[in-house]
Enzyme design. Structure first.
Site, short mmCIF file in Angstrom:
data_model
loop_
_atom_site.label_atom_id
_atom_site.label_comp_id
_atom_site.label_asym_id
_atom_site.label_seq_id
_atom_site.Cartn_x
_atom_site.Cartn_y
_atom_site.Cartn_z
N GLY A 19 -1.77 -4.00 -3.02
CA GLY A 19 -1.92 -2.79 -2.84
C GLY A 19 -2.94 -2.35 -1.67
O GLY A 19 -3.46 -3.17 -0.80
N HIS A 20 -3.43 -1.30 -1.78
CA HIS A 20 -4.63 -0.55 -0.79
C HIS A 20 -5.72 -1.33 -0.99
O HIS A 20 -6.46 -1.59 0.28
CB HIS A 20 -4.65 0.94 -1.40
CG HIS A 20 -5.40 1.53 -0.17
ND1 HIS A 20 -5.06 1.93 0.95
CD2 HIS A 20 -6.51 2.58 -0.50
CE1 HIS A 20 -5.88 2.72 1.56
NE2 HIS A 20 -6.85 3.18 0.75
N PHE A 21 -6.30 -1.58 -1.85
CA PHE A 21 -7.45 -2.47 -2.01
C PHE A 21 -7.42 -3.70 -1.93
O PHE A 21 -7.32 -4.53 -3.01
CB PHE A 21 -8.57 -1.86 -3.26
CG PHE A 21 -8.91 -0.56 -3.20
CD1 PHE A 21 -10.18 -0.52 -2.64
CD2 PHE A 21 -8.39 0.58 -3.63
CE1 PHE A 21 -10.90 0.84 -2.60
CE2 PHE A 21 -8.95 1.93 -3.41
CZ PHE A 21 -10.32 1.96 -3.00
N ASP A 42 1.04 -1.24 -0.18
CA ASP A 42 0.15 0.04 0.06
C ASP A 42 0.89 1.26 0.03
O ASP A 42 1.75 1.53 0.71
CB ASP A 42 -0.86 -0.10 1.30
CG ASP A 42 -1.96 1.21 1.39
OD1 ASP A 42 -1.60 2.14 0.57
OD2 ASP A 42 -2.97 0.88 2.09
#
Length: 306
Positions: A275-277, A249
């Site tokens: 990553g973030h999602f 992330d």
């Protein structure tokens, strides 16, 4: 009709779900709710992140919603929720509306799933009503300064009166900025469906939405100022905690996940190289962890019958 059993396993059907609105002090809150097989199924309240809405949980609801009651609302300024003119966009006000939403549904005990913006909203709920929280699932939801990247720190430090600050904030509300949040840090961008960022951008482009998001961006520093209070809540109430974290992330790096162990050392921590999602790429790995966690809190036998 053959008397022989099928030679291949049946395909699990997605969980049925309903899509409703609930009025909370003039805010027409949209939410998704699964319809589990058991009326007393454990409740998981899903709090979404920026710049998304409850639709980010559609696949998780499909996967787990037959066994658990998954409820995913949209905040004011996001998704299908409709806020009146003059609504003040701050994290305190988002939490006010979510508090009224929980009370309106008659929920008195549930597990809380916090992601991104869901962390400051969810921790406000938890510190106001610790009796509500049966457990906590944290997915790239930050409550520690160790979890802020340099870019995140610089962004949070922006103030509206600074030259160029508004332009910097607004650059995040473009299609390229939205897509970056989904694809950055992923192992294989081709596995990330474009539907999420395109739908997010559709909502961002609606009248008044960028103003709402700008107000929240400049209010984000109030969350960092409350980190100590949230950490104290974790130490004092020691809720069962499951941490699932996309380790690449760019906004909330992996040290933010490990920081939770200072206050809840018994937490289960799992990182994923994405990553973030994180649910976009690693739902198959994350969903069983959530199911096992909910089963451990409710006393249900696990899905494998162990």
């Amino acid at each position: 009709m053959s008397a022989h059993p099928p030679t291949r396993p049946l395909v699990a059907a997605p969980a049925p779900a309903v899509h409703r609105h609930l009025d909370v002090d003039g805010v027409r809150v949209f939410y998704r709710e699964s319809l589990p097989e058991r009326p007393d199924a454990p409740v998981l309240l899903l709090l979404h992140g920026f710049p998304s809405a409850s639709h980010q949980f559609r696949r998780l609801i499909d996967t787990l919603g037959s066994r658990y009651r998954l409820i995913a609302p949209d905040y004011p300024g996001f998704g299908h929720t409709e806020a009146p003119a003059g609504f003040t966009y701050s994290f305190d006000r988002l939490a006010d509306v979510m508090e009224g939403f929980v009370q309106g549904l008659g929920l008195d005990r549930f597990t809380l799933y916090v992601f991104d913006f869901g962390a400051p909203v969810g921790f406000r709920l938890a510190t106001r009503h610790p009796e509500w929280i049966a457990g906590l699932v944290v997915q790239n939801g930050n409550a520690y300064e160790e979890g802020l990247s340099d870019a995140a720190r610089d962004f949070i430090a922006l103030r509206p009166e600074q030259e160029g600050a508004r332009e910097t904030v607004r650059a995040l509300f473009t299609l390229s900025g939205t897509r970056f949040q989904y694809e950055s840090g992923t192992r294989d961008p081709e596995r990330i469906a474009p539907d999420g960022w395109i739908l997010d951008q559709y909502f961002l482009d609606q009248p008044g939405r960028k103003d709402a998001q700008e107000a929240l961006a400049f209010d984000y520093h109030t969350n960092v100022e409350q980190y100590g209070r949230w950490q104290e809540w974790l130490r004092t109430h020691t809720p069962p905690v499951l941490i699932v974290w996309g380790s690449d992330d760019p906004f909330f790096p992996e040290p933010g996940a490990h920081a939770y162990l200072k206050d809840v050392p018994e937490a289960a921590l799992h990182t994923f190289p994405t990553g973030h999602f994180a649910l976009e790429e690693d739902l198959p790995g994350i969903a069983p962890l959530i199911a096992d966690f909910l089963d451990s809190l409710s006393g249900l036998p696990d899905l494998n019958g162990a």
